[in-house]
Design an enzyme around this catalytic site. Structure first.
Site, PDB file in Angstrom:
ATOM      1  N   GLU A  14       0.801  -1.219   0.000  1.00 34.73           N
ATOM      2  CA  GLU A  14       0.000   0.000   0.000  1.00 34.73           C
ATOM      3  C   GLU A  14       0.839   1.277   0.000  1.00 34.73           C
ATOM      4  O   GLU A  14       0.317   2.353  -0.286  1.00 34.73           O
ATOM      5  CB  GLU A  14      -0.936  -0.002   1.217  1.00 34.73           C
ATOM      6  CG  GLU A  14      -1.955  -1.127   1.172  1.00 34.73           C
ATOM      7  CD  GLU A  14      -2.718  -1.317   2.476  1.00 34.73           C
ATOM      8  OE1 GLU A  14      -3.766  -1.996   2.437  1.00 34.73           O
ATOM      9  OE2 GLU A  14      -2.282  -0.800   3.521  1.00 34.73           O
ATOM     10  N   GLY A  80     -12.824  -4.491   2.388  1.00 34.68           N
ATOM     11  CA  GLY A  80     -13.860  -5.392   1.916  1.00 34.68           C
ATOM     12  C   GLY A  80     -15.187  -4.662   1.779  1.00 34.68           C
ATOM     13  O   GLY A  80     -15.563  -3.880   2.655  1.00 34.68           O
ATOM     14  N   MET A 176      -9.154  -2.562   8.878  1.00 31.91           N
ATOM     15  CA  MET A 176      -8.606  -2.808  10.206  1.00 31.91           C
ATOM     16  C   MET A 176      -7.810  -1.633  10.793  1.00 31.91           C
ATOM     17  O   MET A 176      -7.139  -1.817  11.802  1.00 31.91           O
ATOM     18  CB  MET A 176      -7.726  -4.066  10.182  1.00 31.91           C
ATOM     19  CG  MET A 176      -8.489  -5.316   9.781  1.00 31.91           C
ATOM     20  SD  MET A 176      -7.453  -6.815   9.674  1.00 31.91           S
ATOM     21  CE  MET A 176      -7.067  -7.082  11.402  1.00 31.91           C
ATOM     22  N   ASP A 200     -12.135  -7.199  -1.944  1.00 31.10           N
ATOM     23  CA  ASP A 200     -12.902  -8.430  -1.710  1.00 31.10           C
ATOM     24  C   ASP A 200     -14.302  -8.056  -1.235  1.00 31.10           C
ATOM     25  O   ASP A 200     -14.596  -6.893  -0.966  1.00 31.10           O
ATOM     26  CB  ASP A 200     -12.209  -9.325  -0.686  1.00 31.10           C
ATOM     27  CG  ASP A 200     -12.082  -8.658   0.672  1.00 31.10           C
ATOM     28  OD1 ASP A 200     -12.935  -8.927   1.543  1.00 31.10           O
ATOM     29  OD2 ASP A 200     -11.141  -7.861   0.885  1.00 31.10           O
TER      30      ASP A 200
END
Length: 233
Positions: A14, A80, A176, A200
């Site tokens: 990232e 996600g 997260m 995802d």
């Protein structure tokens, strides 16, 4: 005001491209993290991998604010999707961020609310949101969405957990780190922005292809943040 933007990603994939964009950066190690300080375009920036998780993310944001004196913080990375309308490859620019695992309901607090704080979700800066959305449109031919990010120290990978978070918080995506960074910035009075590319569906349905989607999504987010910094006025 002299601008200095702190950029936080949780994983190497990232932040690698952003570190390269800094050129001959000065690297300072603090709290087991390497802070790369330089310039992207004409914008002073500090890029850092915080490592995965809420505590790491909050500690990183605090170091950026307290030691490096950043004026803005941007969190970049993958997430996600919690919304059927937000597909893999799309990008979410956060309106705010909430800790979906915080639960002190038995003492009268709302789900997600941190005791002692009035805020349930920590807001992202409106102007920085606009800048990030403009950078998405200038960089990627993907869908761009604005909405709430739900964060917690759990990789969401089943439909039941996904449905719980969506129902409780009306969040667009989950990851997260974002809420911890937003909370640290809210406490410190520093404008915060979060941009997340969808890797995802947060339900385990695409586990086999996840590494491919993750790499592509992370590359998109890095390009978006680079565009943000290079076009800053």
């Amino acid at each position: 005001m002299t601008v200095k933007v702190g950029v936080i990603g949780a994983m190497d994939v990232e932040v690698e491209a952003l570190c390269r964009a800094l050129g001959d950066a000065r690297v300072t190690t603090c709290a087991n993290m390497d802070f790369h300080e330089g310039v992207v375009g004409s914008t002073p920036a500090v890029v850092v991998r915080c490592n995965v998780g809420m505590v790491n993310a909050a500690a990183c944001a605090q170091v950026l604010i307290g030691r490096f004196g950043v004026t803005h913080v941007v969190n970049t990375g993958v997430a996600g999707s919690l919304d059927a309308a937000i597909d893999i490859g799309d990008v979410v620019v956060a309106t705010d961020a909430v800790n979906h695992l915080m639960d002190v309901c038995n003492l009268g607090y709302a789900p997600g609310q941190t005791p002692g704080l009035d805020a349930l979700a920590f807001p992202c800066d409106a102007r920085l949101r606009e800048r990030l959305a403009d950078a998405v449109r200038a960089t990627c031919r993907v869908g761009v969405h604005e909405g709430r990010v739900a964060s917690g120290d759990r990789f969401v990978r089943d439909a039941e957990e996904k449905a719980r978070i969506r129902a409780a918080f009306d969040a667009a995506c989950c990851e997260m780190e974002g809420a911890a960074i937003a909370q640290a910035c809210w406490l410190g009075g520093v404008p915060c922005g979060i941009v997340r590319a969808i890797s995802d569906k947060a339900d385990g349905s695409d586990a086999v292809d996840y590494p491919v989607f993750e790499a592509r999504a992370a590359a998109d987010c890095a390009a978006i943040v680079r565009q943000l910094l290079e076009s800053w006025e």
